[in-house]
Scaffold this motif. Sequence first.
Motif, PDB file in Angstrom:
ATOM      1  N   CYS A  81       0.815  -1.297   0.040  1.00 14.32           N
ATOM      2  CA  CYS A  81      -0.240  -0.108  -0.001  1.00 14.32           C
ATOM      3  C   CYS A  81       0.956   1.269   0.123  1.00 14.32           C
ATOM      4  CB  CYS A  81      -1.116  -0.124   1.059  1.00 14.32           C
ATOM      5  SG  CYS A  81      -2.340  -1.246   1.192  1.00 14.32           S
ATOM      6  N   MET A  82       2.061   1.361   0.735  1.00 14.34           N
ATOM      7  CA  MET A  82       2.727   2.328   0.678  1.00 14.34           C
ATOM      8  C   MET A  82       3.575   2.674  -0.441  1.00 14.34           C
ATOM      9  SD  MET A  82       2.367   3.905   3.694  1.00 14.34           S
ATOM     10  CE  MET A  82       3.823   4.967   3.349  1.00 14.34           C
ATOM     11  N   GLN A  83       3.850   1.421  -1.271  1.00 14.45           N
ATOM     12  CA  GLN A  83       4.454   1.686  -2.674  1.00 14.45           C
ATOM     13  C   GLN A  83       3.500   2.252  -3.433  1.00 14.45           C
ATOM     14  OE1 GLN A  83       5.148  -2.103  -4.416  1.00 14.45           O
ATOM     15  NE2 GLN A  83       5.480  -1.355  -6.372  1.00 14.45           N
ATOM     16  N   LEU A  84       2.095   1.814  -3.301  1.00 17.00           N
ATOM     17  CA  LEU A  84       1.062   2.258  -4.314  1.00 17.00           C
ATOM     18  C   LEU A  84       0.899   3.909  -4.161  1.00 17.00           C
ATOM     19  CD1 LEU A  84      -1.053   1.928  -6.528  1.00 17.00           C
ATOM     20  CD2 LEU A  84      -2.552   1.352  -4.972  1.00 17.00           C
ATOM     21  N   ARG A  91      -3.800   9.321  -9.690  1.00 12.96           N
ATOM     22  CA  ARG A  91      -5.257   8.738  -9.273  1.00 12.96           C
ATOM     23  C   ARG A  91      -5.271   8.829  -7.542  1.00 12.96           C
ATOM     24  NH1 ARG A  91      -3.656   6.151 -13.389  1.00 12.96           N
ATOM     25  NH2 ARG A  91      -4.683   6.078 -15.304  1.00 12.96           N
ATOM     26  N   LYS A  92      -5.545   9.928  -6.960  1.00 11.89           N
ATOM     27  CA  LYS A  92      -5.766  10.274  -5.637  1.00 11.89           C
ATOM     28  C   LYS A  92      -6.816   9.422  -5.165  1.00 11.89           C
ATOM     29  CE  LYS A  92      -6.041  14.333  -3.995  1.00 11.89           C
ATOM     30  NZ  LYS A  92      -6.431  15.596  -3.374  1.00 11.89           N
ATOM     31  N   PHE A  97      -8.015   4.162  -1.758  1.00 13.21           N
ATOM     32  CA  PHE A  97      -8.325   2.710  -1.922  1.00 13.21           C
ATOM     33  C   PHE A  97      -7.354   2.074  -1.198  1.00 13.21           C
ATOM     34  CE2 PHE A  97      -8.691  -1.300  -3.876  1.00 13.21           C
ATOM     35  CZ  PHE A  97      -9.772  -1.572  -3.639  1.00 13.21           C
ATOM     36  N   SER A  98      -6.039   2.290  -1.372  1.00 10.50           N
ATOM     37  CA  SER A  98      -5.251   1.524  -0.773  1.00 10.50           C
ATOM     38  C   SER A  98      -5.172   1.531   0.537  1.00 10.50           C
ATOM     39  CB  SER A  98      -3.795   1.746  -1.259  1.00 10.50           C
ATOM     40  OG  SER A  98      -3.038   3.080  -1.087  1.00 10.50           O
ATOM     41  N   ILE A  99      -5.447   2.988   1.162  1.00 12.25           N
ATOM     42  CA  ILE A  99      -5.553   3.048   2.641  1.00 12.25           C
ATOM     43  C   ILE A  99      -6.860   2.421   3.229  1.00 12.25           C
ATOM     44  CG2 ILE A  99      -5.928   4.997   4.326  1.00 12.25           C
ATOM     45  CD1 ILE A  99      -4.336   6.892   2.552  1.00 12.25           C
ATOM     46  N   MET A 136      -3.488  -6.662  -3.907  1.00 10.65           N
ATOM     47  CA  MET A 136      -3.121  -5.333  -3.851  1.00 10.65           C
ATOM     48  C   MET A 136      -1.474  -5.170  -4.256  1.00 10.65           C
ATOM     49  SD  MET A 136      -5.404  -3.200  -3.053  1.00 10.65           S
ATOM     50  CE  MET A 136      -4.371  -1.791  -2.648  1.00 10.65           C
ATOM     51  N   TRP A 137      -0.722  -6.234  -4.206  1.00 12.89           N
ATOM     52  CA  TRP A 137       0.352  -6.143  -4.678  1.00 12.89           C
ATOM     53  C   TRP A 137       0.317  -6.040  -6.352  1.00 12.89           C
ATOM     54  CZ3 TRP A 137       3.073  -8.764  -8.532  1.00 12.89           C
ATOM     55  CH2 TRP A 137       4.391  -8.204  -8.558  1.00 12.89           C
ATOM     56  N   TRP A 138      -0.501  -6.926  -6.803  1.00 16.47           N
ATOM     57  CA  TRP A 138      -0.518  -7.327  -8.098  1.00 16.47           C
ATOM     58  C   TRP A 138      -1.287  -5.682  -8.738  1.00 16.47           C
ATOM     59  CZ3 TRP A 138      -0.756 -11.555 -11.097  1.00 16.47           C
ATOM     60  CH2 TRP A 138      -1.394 -11.582 -12.349  1.00 16.47           C
ATOM     61  N   VAL A 139      -2.211  -5.120  -8.129  1.00 15.97           N
ATOM     62  CA  VAL A 139      -2.450  -3.865  -8.600  1.00 15.97           C
ATOM     63  C   VAL A 139      -1.316  -2.895  -8.540  1.00 15.97           C
ATOM     64  CG1 VAL A 139      -4.254  -1.897  -7.898  1.00 15.97           C
ATOM     65  CG2 VAL A 139      -4.983  -4.208  -7.965  1.00 15.97           C
ATOM     66  N   ALA A 140      -0.755  -2.613  -7.287  1.00 20.55           N
ATOM     67  CA  ALA A 140       0.328  -1.807  -7.223  1.00 20.55           C
ATOM     68  C   ALA A 140       1.501  -1.972  -8.227  1.00 20.55           C
ATOM     69  CB  ALA A 140       1.024  -2.059  -5.814  1.00 20.55           C
ATOM     70  N   ASN A 141       1.691  -3.037  -8.681  1.00 17.37           N
ATOM     71  CA  ASN A 141       2.867  -3.464  -9.534  1.00 17.37           C
ATOM     72  C   ASN A 141       2.332  -3.378 -11.147  1.00 17.37           C
ATOM     73  OD1 ASN A 141       5.403  -3.431  -7.992  1.00 17.37           O
ATOM     74  ND2 ASN A 141       3.888  -4.541  -6.856  1.00 17.37           N
TER      75      ASN A 141
END
Length: 178
Positions: A81-84, A91-92, A97-99, A136-141
């Motif tokens: 989530c911090m990476q994203l 995209r705020k 969403f990650s938070i 979430m990792w998938w989405v972030a990367n």
Amino acid sequence: MDGIDAHPTHWRQLGVELKRRTTMPLEHPSFVFFFLVAILIVGPIGVWVELYGYITRIPPNAAPLRSSFTSFVPAFLAATCMQLIWAEDQRKSLRAFSILILAVCTVGLLFCNSRDFADGRAIFLGFILVALSMWMWWVANANQKEFMDSNNQFMTNPIGGENVDGPLQGNLDGFNTD
């Protein structure tokens, strides 16, 4: 509402971006293989070891498996989530969403480790949280070039890299065409 765009398109844009980031990496074998090996198998190895112990132990003891959820999910999900949050400039809503996912998983872990929560429910919830953190990792990367198979790497590398529109290095001084 002065100056605020109250259209529901922002929700739709978030949904479209999440869908795009969920499906687009499937086109890249390197991304999928990295995910399968590093994120699905090696990353949560403690969860897999404790799941094996839970299955083979007589009588089964869910406490170590519950603890493995508590050690894997927060560390992995918080980093993801911090990476994203740090990487996403445009995209705020994706950062927010990650938070939200981080908060939901934190509350889920409290239930997962509650003595009042039955073992079967805790294990089910734990695996939901693990799956959610991996998604979430998938989405972030999903936009990370390091995990993608470039479609034009063989065409651009021989001429000096990614910038094919820039001037070529060197000159033709001393070259004779006769």
